[in-house]
Design a protein around this motif. Structure first.
Motif: not given
Ligand code: ZN
Length: 178
Positions: A72-91
């Motif tokens: 899973v590749a995610i661009d411009e992560v600074q513009f996504i809500d802070e839930g993205i860190v947990k979502v990415a780590c869980d993946m």
């Protein structure tokens, strides 16, 4: 900014695609500089991407895919809500290779949200630098320029293009906004 991070991001995605990995690419809706359905570098390289408005949309999409998702590749992560860190780590905990792309600091030289946490969580970090517009040195700062001068901290965003832009600067040529 101007360091070729999108080019490098696309290159890493292509390596996984050539290797026959099942790759899903996401980008936040805010980034529509060149294209709605693609991530496009300044040099013109592009990959298809799914546009999302929240970290939950990424989680839902990945879980809804029946075949195995490898990357899973995610661009411009600074513009996504802070839930993205947990979502990415869980993946990543589930065995998915997660590649995120983002800016580490804003024009005030303050850490961007999410990227600060990913820098700690990631097994590998590739930090790119641009060329300073003033002296040609290694630039790791972004200077916001409004009407030809470094912007103040609270300078409103000017929507008329040309009067408001960003340039890469090294730590010596960067002027901290007041
Ligand atoms: Zn410089």
């Amino acid at each position: 900014m101007f360091a070729g991070k999108t080019e490098e991001f696309i290159r890493s995605i292509r390596r996984y695609t050539y290797a026959q990995f099942n790759v899903l690419v996401f980008k936040p809706e805010i980034d529509n500089r060149y294209s709605d359905e693609k991530i496009v570098s300044h040099a013109g390289a592009s990959v298809d991407a799914i546009t999302i408005n929240s970290s939950k949309e990424i989680d839902d999409k990945v879980r809804s895919i029946k075949e195995k998702v490898d990357v899973v590749a995610i661009d411009e992560v600074q513009f996504i809500d802070e839930g993205i860190v947990k979502v990415a780590c869980d993946m990543a905990d589930r065995g998915i290779i997660v590649v995120v792309n983002g800016l580490d600091t804003d024009f005030k030289a303050d850490p961007f949200k999410n990227v600060d946490k990913f820098l700690v969580q990631a097994e590998y970090v590739k930090k790119l630098s641009a060329i300073c517009r003033v002296c040609g040195g290694n630039a790791n700062r972004t200077q916001r320029i409004v009407n030809g001068n470094p912007a103040r901290k609270d300078e409103p965003i000017i929507l008329v293009s040309g009067n408001d832009h960003y340039e890469a600067r090294c730590r010596h040529c960067y002027i901290k906004p007041k």
